[in-house]
Design a protein around this motif. Structure first.
Motif, mmCIF file in Angstrom:
data_model
loop_
_atom_site.group_PDB
_atom_site.id
_atom_site.type_symbol
_atom_site.label_atom_id
_atom_site.label_comp_id
_atom_site.label_asym_id
_atom_site.label_seq_id
_atom_site.Cartn_x
_atom_site.Cartn_y
_atom_site.Cartn_z
ATOM 1 N N ALA A 1 0.807 -1.221 0.000
ATOM 2 C CA ALA A 1 0.000 0.000 0.000
ATOM 3 C C ALA A 1 0.842 1.275 0.000
ATOM 4 N N MET A 2 1.830 1.357 0.878
ATOM 5 C CA MET A 2 2.637 2.573 0.964
ATOM 6 C C MET A 2 3.510 2.763 -0.278
ATOM 7 N N TYR A 3 4.020 1.673 -0.778
ATOM 8 C CA TYR A 3 4.824 1.744 -2.003
ATOM 9 C C TYR A 3 3.959 2.203 -3.169
ATOM 10 N N ASP A 4 2.704 1.809 -3.160
ATOM 11 C CA ASP A 4 1.768 2.234 -4.197
ATOM 12 C C ASP A 4 1.597 3.753 -4.172
ATOM 13 N N ILE A 5 1.430 4.320 -2.983
ATOM 14 C CA ILE A 5 1.285 5.777 -2.870
ATOM 15 C C ILE A 5 2.528 6.476 -3.404
ATOM 16 N N LEU A 6 3.695 5.971 -3.031
ATOM 17 C CA LEU A 6 4.953 6.578 -3.471
ATOM 18 C C LEU A 6 5.113 6.497 -4.980
ATOM 19 N N VAL A 7 4.900 5.314 -5.525
ATOM 20 C CA VAL A 7 5.141 5.099 -6.950
ATOM 21 C C VAL A 7 4.111 5.826 -7.808
ATOM 22 N N VAL A 8 2.855 5.746 -7.436
ATOM 23 C CA VAL A 8 1.792 6.336 -8.252
ATOM 24 C C VAL A 8 1.800 7.856 -8.182
ATOM 25 N N HIS A 9 1.983 8.408 -6.982
ATOM 26 C CA HIS A 9 1.814 9.851 -6.786
ATOM 27 C C HIS A 9 3.114 10.626 -6.602
ATOM 28 N N GLY A 10 4.215 9.950 -6.373
ATOM 29 C CA GLY A 10 5.483 10.643 -6.235
ATOM 30 C C GLY A 10 5.846 10.986 -4.800
ATOM 31 N N VAL A 11 7.042 11.535 -4.644
ATOM 32 C CA VAL A 11 7.614 11.783 -3.321
ATOM 33 C C VAL A 11 6.828 12.821 -2.532
ATOM 34 N N ILE A 12 6.386 13.888 -3.177
ATOM 35 C CA ILE A 12 5.709 14.974 -2.461
ATOM 36 C C ILE A 12 4.401 14.491 -1.840
ATOM 37 N N VAL A 13 3.580 13.847 -2.645
ATOM 38 C CA VAL A 13 2.299 13.344 -2.138
ATOM 39 C C VAL A 13 2.529 12.279 -1.074
ATOM 40 N N PHE A 14 3.543 11.446 -1.279
ATOM 41 C CA PHE A 14 3.829 10.417 -0.280
ATOM 42 C C PHE A 14 4.232 11.051 1.044
ATOM 43 N N ALA A 15 5.065 12.078 1.001
ATOM 44 C CA ALA A 15 5.510 12.739 2.231
ATOM 45 C C ALA A 15 4.325 13.335 2.986
ATOM 46 N N ILE A 16 3.415 13.975 2.259
ATOM 47 C CA ILE A 16 2.222 14.554 2.889
ATOM 48 C C ILE A 16 1.346 13.447 3.471
ATOM 49 N N SER A 17 1.160 12.387 2.702
ATOM 50 C CA SER A 17 0.339 11.260 3.163
ATOM 51 C C SER A 17 0.947 10.613 4.400
ATOM 52 N N ALA A 18 2.262 10.437 4.388
ATOM 53 C CA ALA A 18 2.948 9.820 5.527
ATOM 54 C C ALA A 18 2.770 10.662 6.782
ATOM 55 N N TYR A 19 2.877 11.972 6.632
ATOM 56 C CA TYR A 19 2.703 12.870 7.781
ATOM 57 C C TYR A 19 1.294 12.751 8.362
ATOM 58 N N ILE A 20 0.303 12.747 7.490
ATOM 59 C CA ILE A 20 -1.089 12.661 7.950
ATOM 60 C C ILE A 20 -1.353 11.315 8.621
ATOM 61 N N ILE A 21 -0.898 10.237 7.990
ATOM 62 C CA ILE A 21 -1.143 8.898 8.531
ATOM 63 C C ILE A 21 -0.471 8.722 9.887
ATOM 64 N N ILE A 22 0.793 9.102 9.973
ATOM 65 C CA ILE A 22 1.521 8.943 11.233
ATOM 66 C C ILE A 22 0.905 9.809 12.329
ATOM 67 N N SER A 23 0.496 11.016 11.972
ATOM 68 C CA SER A 23 -0.141 11.902 12.954
ATOM 69 C C SER A 23 -1.411 11.283 13.508
#
Length: 213
Positions: A127-149
């Motif tokens: 799942a996380m690799y999918d976010i990174l690969v499909v949407h790129g580093v910027i979207v993944f970083a934002i998503s990671a911040y929201i999820i971890i928070s």
């Protein structure tokens, strides 16, 4: 509540034993691990440990991809006991293929319209690799911040009641099971995940009010 727990275990057991589903087995295994982990190492008392767990639920997924691919290059492989597939059954080819595409467009990702050459359908199996690969580093970083928070906000609620305890264990089980699959992101599983999250954040208050009425 006990009835639903038994029903869930029976359904998961059916998937594992009849369909030989590795994902169902790993989810059940992780659920049991987190259930007892939270029981004996209460998150509100072990704040750093829970913070690490929240970070690892996201970034550990990417670490798993890298480790899995590297191990596949050793040439070792074997058929897993009980299951019909080998340890390295093709995920390493998918993850390597999309990585080679991602490094060409790391900021925007490769999009969801990419046709895999290593698999018959577009399924990243992580799942996380999918976010990174499909949407790129910027979207993944934002998503990671929201999820971890959001995961961190669960810390003081996990042991509020038996309901929040079970729900939180299930949430983390889904995250860790999604190291090898996409259940965290499948639309069919979204209502279940939302219900579990709602139970963690609001379940204790709702059921305590119900008990007083």
């Amino acid at each position: 509540m006990g009835f639903f727990v038994v029903l869930t275990l029976l359904r998961t057991g059916t998937l594992v034993l009849w369909h030989l589903a590795r994902g169902a087995f790993s989810a059940l295994f992780f659920f049991a691990c987190f259930y007892f982990l939270f029981r004996y190492l209460r998150p509100e008392k072990h704040k750093k440990g829970f913070a690490f767990l929240s970070f690892f639920a996201v970034f550990g997924s990417l670490l798993f991809v890298w480790t899995y691919v590297q191990l596949s290059k050793t040439g070792f492989n074997m058929k897993m006991p009980l299951f019909y597939k080998e340890v390295f059954s093709g995920r390493e080819e998918i993850w390597t293929e999309v990585w080679n595409m991602l490094i060409e467009r790391p900021l925007t990702g490769i999009g969801s319209g990419y046709e895999l050459k290593s698999f018959f359908e577009y399924n990243m199996h992580n799942a996380m690799y999918d976010i990174l690969v499909v949407h790129g580093v910027i979207v993944f970083a934002i998503s990671a911040y929201i999820i971890i928070s959001r995961l961190m906000q669960m810390r003081d609620r996990v042991m509020d009641s038996v309901y929040t305890h079970i729900a939180a264990s299930a949430v983390f089980a889904i995250f860790f099971e999604s190291f090898i699959d996409m259940d965290l992101m499948w639309a069919d599983y979204t209502p279940v995940l939302l219900f579990l999250l709602y139970t963690v954040y609001h379940g204790a208050a709702l059921w305590s009010e119900e008990g007083r009425s």
